[in-house]
Motif scaffolding. Structure first.
Motif, PDB file in Angstrom:
ATOM      1  N   GLU A 150       0.842  -1.187   0.000  1.00  0.00           N
ATOM      2  CA  GLU A 150       0.000   0.000   0.000  1.00  0.00           C
ATOM      3  C   GLU A 150       0.883   1.245   0.000  1.00  0.00           C
ATOM      4  OE1 GLU A 150      -3.190  -0.116  -0.369  1.00  0.00           O
ATOM      5  OE2 GLU A 150      -3.357  -2.303  -0.160  1.00  0.00           O
ATOM      6  N   GLY A 151       0.411   2.288  -0.656  1.00  0.00           N
ATOM      7  CA  GLY A 151       1.139   3.541  -0.672  1.00  0.00           C
ATOM      8  C   GLY A 151       0.959   4.325   0.610  1.00  0.00           C
ATOM      9  N   GLU A 157      -1.219   7.825  -2.221  1.00  0.00           N
ATOM     10  CA  GLU A 157      -0.703   8.364  -3.478  1.00  0.00           C
ATOM     11  C   GLU A 157       0.818   8.468  -3.505  1.00  0.00           C
ATOM     12  OE1 GLU A 157      -1.264  11.917  -0.750  1.00  0.00           O
ATOM     13  OE2 GLU A 157      -2.286  10.033  -1.185  1.00  0.00           O
ATOM     14  N   GLU A 158       1.480   8.183  -2.385  1.00  0.00           N
ATOM     15  CA  GLU A 158       2.937   8.236  -2.334  1.00  0.00           C
ATOM     16  C   GLU A 158       3.499   6.820  -2.269  1.00  0.00           C
ATOM     17  OE1 GLU A 158       4.164  10.633   0.907  1.00  0.00           O
ATOM     18  OE2 GLU A 158       3.005  12.396   0.257  1.00  0.00           O
ATOM     19  N   PRO A 159       4.692   6.588  -2.835  1.00  0.00           N
ATOM     20  CA  PRO A 159       5.267   5.237  -2.827  1.00  0.00           C
ATOM     21  C   PRO A 159       5.466   4.715  -1.407  1.00  0.00           C
ATOM     22  CG  PRO A 159       6.447   6.652  -4.362  1.00  0.00           C
ATOM     23  CD  PRO A 159       5.520   7.544  -3.585  1.00  0.00           C
ATOM     24  N   TRP A 172       9.150   2.355  -7.388  1.00  0.00           N
ATOM     25  CA  TRP A 172       7.782   1.865  -7.232  1.00  0.00           C
ATOM     26  C   TRP A 172       6.888   2.420  -8.330  1.00  0.00           C
ATOM     27  CZ3 TRP A 172       6.512  -1.566  -3.345  1.00  0.00           C
ATOM     28  CH2 TRP A 172       7.444  -1.692  -2.287  1.00  0.00           C
ATOM     29  N   SER A 173       5.944   1.588  -8.782  1.00  0.00           N
ATOM     30  CA  SER A 173       4.898   2.038  -9.699  1.00  0.00           C
ATOM     31  C   SER A 173       3.541   1.615  -9.138  1.00  0.00           C
ATOM     32  CB  SER A 173       5.089   1.447 -11.095  1.00  0.00           C
ATOM     33  OG  SER A 173       6.181   2.041 -11.748  1.00  0.00           O
ATOM     34  N   ARG A 174       2.548   2.493  -9.352  1.00  0.00           N
ATOM     35  CA  ARG A 174       1.219   2.212  -8.830  1.00  0.00           C
ATOM     36  C   ARG A 174       0.362   1.542  -9.903  1.00  0.00           C
ATOM     37  NH1 ARG A 174      -2.707   6.485  -5.491  1.00  0.00           N
ATOM     38  NH2 ARG A 174      -3.655   4.867  -4.156  1.00  0.00           N
ATOM     39  N   GLN A 184      -2.517  -0.603  -5.283  1.00  0.00           N
ATOM     40  CA  GLN A 184      -1.225  -0.832  -4.631  1.00  0.00           C
ATOM     41  C   GLN A 184      -0.071  -0.413  -5.532  1.00  0.00           C
ATOM     42  OE1 GLN A 184      -1.585  -5.100  -3.501  1.00  0.00           O
ATOM     43  NE2 GLN A 184      -1.495  -4.354  -1.383  1.00  0.00           N
ATOM     44  N   TRP A 185       1.100  -0.445  -4.953  1.00  0.00           N
ATOM     45  CA  TRP A 185       2.347  -0.166  -5.666  1.00  0.00           C
ATOM     46  C   TRP A 185       3.160  -1.466  -5.730  1.00  0.00           C
ATOM     47  CZ3 TRP A 185       3.984   5.076  -6.841  1.00  0.00           C
ATOM     48  CH2 TRP A 185       3.099   6.069  -6.394  1.00  0.00           C
ATOM     49  N   TYR A 186       3.989  -1.612  -6.790  1.00  0.00           N
ATOM     50  CA  TYR A 186       4.897  -2.761  -6.864  1.00  0.00           C
ATOM     51  C   TYR A 186       6.333  -2.268  -7.036  1.00  0.00           C
ATOM     52  CZ  TYR A 186       5.061  -2.251 -11.988  1.00  0.00           C
ATOM     53  OH  TYR A 186       5.246  -1.772 -13.267  1.00  0.00           O
ATOM     54  N   PRO A 192      10.013   0.005 -14.522  1.00  0.00           N
ATOM     55  CA  PRO A 192       8.669  -0.492 -14.232  1.00  0.00           C
ATOM     56  C   PRO A 192       8.330  -1.769 -14.989  1.00  0.00           C
ATOM     57  CG  PRO A 192       8.623   1.882 -14.577  1.00  0.00           C
ATOM     58  CD  PRO A 192       9.999   1.419 -14.953  1.00  0.00           C
TER      59      PRO A 192
END
Length: 558
Positions: A150-151, A157-159, A172-174, A184-186, A192
């Protein structure tokens, strides 16, 4: 004559008396084949496996013991194969499994070992498991194969942390969830398009066990392991104290993402798998790791007797052209790495580095001429050191870096993610010149009208293999002569090294019972450390003298 500098007469290395059985990899010379730039058999301007097979007699003539193939697996090629979509097949651009089997058979007939480049830290965003993860819910088993989190911030909205990717930008990319909302972010430590595997999930280890066995069953002699100090991340994924460090240097120095202690368990298991196959047929399989760690002592931990057989020692290629600097780096490697019972794995260049001729010429007032002389001398130095050596394709031709590729042809994701040409790797990946006076220089079967995937400059004509083979003064002949001597002289390859007294700009050492190597890092001639005409030299070398930017080998009673 300049005053002599005294060196400790310390013997460094593993004595041959303590090595009961010769293992082929301990003093092997391996040639790195960047497949898409080696030789094209189909006329599309991209090298392929059939091209590698066609080039094997050339490599046999050169005298290498084996080849390391860059990734040829199915891939969208965002990072030219280091974004793998399927680890157990061949991308149609490069051929198919039948062609791979033909390559293996041809290499076996010629006595050339074959290593594959395996990428266990990350895969492609087009890998079936990652596509499944994107379609799955947060907290699912599919997402647990990767690093989804989770960001931070009010709406995430933040990594999840402040890590930077090696190729620029955040690590990180959302994702957009199935219902269309931001999710979520990965984690991706490179691009990416290259999501990192979560090695804390036992499914990943099991999958790579399957991958290793797939290729070992097809006869490969081992693996070059990409990002071998990676794989495991800190379990809590905390913020880095210096998040810009890896981004600034492109070195793996974020210790929260690299060099975690659990990674050694992976290499112990992979070593056991290789030894299982060796026990079946007596053929040793090799594991060589791309290990970027701060010190030689940490490097040595990867080549303990039950882990990797070898790990590239990058400090040599990073060392400035200076006798004291080279001596320090070699001494540390011999003490810390060879001290484990392994041998040092020397490299001067690879597909990620500025070519040696250009690198050594950049700071030289005389420019590329001195760069070429230094590159020749460095090659003889490396090939005289105890242990194994890896040679990047084109180094045996003395190819300089192509530094003026237009922006619109650059393919390196570093350029596209940063907008900067700094660290861009395309210049060392331009397809090799084989013959003729104009592009494609015999690289492709498609004829003169075919454009190579990266454009070749007109001056490549001077470096074509056809021309190099015909000129006994060429880089190629020096490499070939050095490799022949490595194969015939018991003093070279594995064993010990003892430093000799030398003048201030000269580095000199003796191997075994009398093979002397000396390199003059200065520009003025120096007195040779032993009398007589050298056995082999990187340039004109009168008896009793060692010219500047020159290396030579002698046989002497010392």
């Amino acid at each position: 004559m300049q005053a002599l500098r005294r060196h400790d007469r310390q013997v460094l290395g593993v004595s041959l008396q303590h090595v009961r059985t010769h293992h082929w990899w301990r003093d092997a010379v391996i040639y790195q084949v960047y497949v898409r730039s080696f030789l094209d058999s189909t006329g599309d301007g991209i090298g392929d496996l059939a091209g590698v097979r066609a080039g094997l007699p050339y490599l046999k003539k050169l005298g290498v013991d084996g080849i390391w193939l860059s990734p040829f697996f199915p891939s969208p090629q965002h990072d030219h194969g280091y974004d793998v979509a399927d680890y157990c097949d061949v991308d149609p651009v490069f051929g198919d499994l039948a062609e791979f089997d033909l390559l293996m058979a041809a290499a076996r007939r010629l006595g050339i070992k074959v290593l594959l480049d395996i990428v266990p830290n990350h895969c492609s965003s087009e890998h079936a498991w990652f596509r499944e993860a994107l379609a799955a819910e947060p907290g699912s088993e599919a997402r647990a194969r990767f690093h989804f989190a989770e960001g931070r911030g009010v709406d995430g909205e933040e990594p999840p942390n402040n890590w930077h990717a090696m190729f620029g930008g955040p690590a990180w990319s959302r994702v957009t969830e199935a219902d269309g909302r931001p999710g979520q972010w990965y984690l991706h430590m490179f691009t990416p398009e290259q999501p990192d595997w979560n090695w804390r999930n036992p499914e990943i280890a099991a999958e790579f066990d399957r991958v290793l066995r797939f290729w070992l069953d097809r006869g490969v002699d081992g693996f070059r392991i990409d990002v071998a100090a990676g794989l495991y991340k800190h379990p809590e994924l905390p913020d880095s104290d210096d998040p810009e460090a890896d981004y600034r240097t492109r070195d793996a120095i974020n210790q929260l993402a690299w060099n975690q202690p659990e990674v050694h368990d992976v290499w112990r298991h992979w070593r056991a798998v290789c030894e299982e196959y060796t026990a079946r047929d007596g053929r040793e399989r090799l594991l060589v790791g791309e290990v970027s760690v701060p010190t030689a002592r940490e490097h040595a931990e990867y080549v303990r007797s039950d882990e990797l057989h070898q790990a590239f020692f990058f400090d040599l290629l990073r060392t400035p052209w200076d006798a004291d600097a080279f001596r320090k780096v070699v001494s540390e490697a011999m003490a810390d790495i060879a001290g484990t019972g392994s041998t040092v794995t020397w490299v001067l260049n690879n597909h990620d580095q500025v070519r040696t001729v250009t690198r050594y010429g950049e700071a030289a007032p005389e420019g590329s001429g001195l760069g070429a002389a230094r590159a020749r001398a460095a090659a003889l130095l490396m090939l005289a050191l105890p242990g194994a050596a890896y040679v990047y394709q084109g180094e045996e031709l003395g190819l300089p870096e192509v530094v003026d590729l237009p922006d619109d042809v650059l393919t390196d994701p570093i350029f596209h993610r940063t907008g900067s040409r700094m660290h861009v790797r395309d210049g060392c990946r331009v397809p090799l010149p084989w013959s003729g006076q104009a592009s494609p220089f015999g690289f492709t079967t498609g004829g003169d009208g075919v454009r190579t995937w990266l454009p070749q400059p007109e001056w490549f004509a001077e470096y074509a293999t056809e021309r190099a083979l015909a000129d006994t003064r060429s880089f190629w002949h020096m490499y070939r002569d050095a490799l022949q001597l490595r194969g015939s002289l018991p003093q070279l390859g594995e064993g010990t090294l003892r430093w000799l007294d030398s003048e201030p700009d000269v580095l000199a050492f003796v191997r075994g019972d009398g093979l002397v190597c000396a390199v003059n890092f200065g520009t003025a001639p120096a007195t040779a450390p032993v009398p007589g005409t050298p056995l082999l030299a990187s340039g004109p070398c009168p008896a009793g003298e060692l010219p500047g930017a020159t290396a030579a080998w002698w046989l002497a009673d010392l």
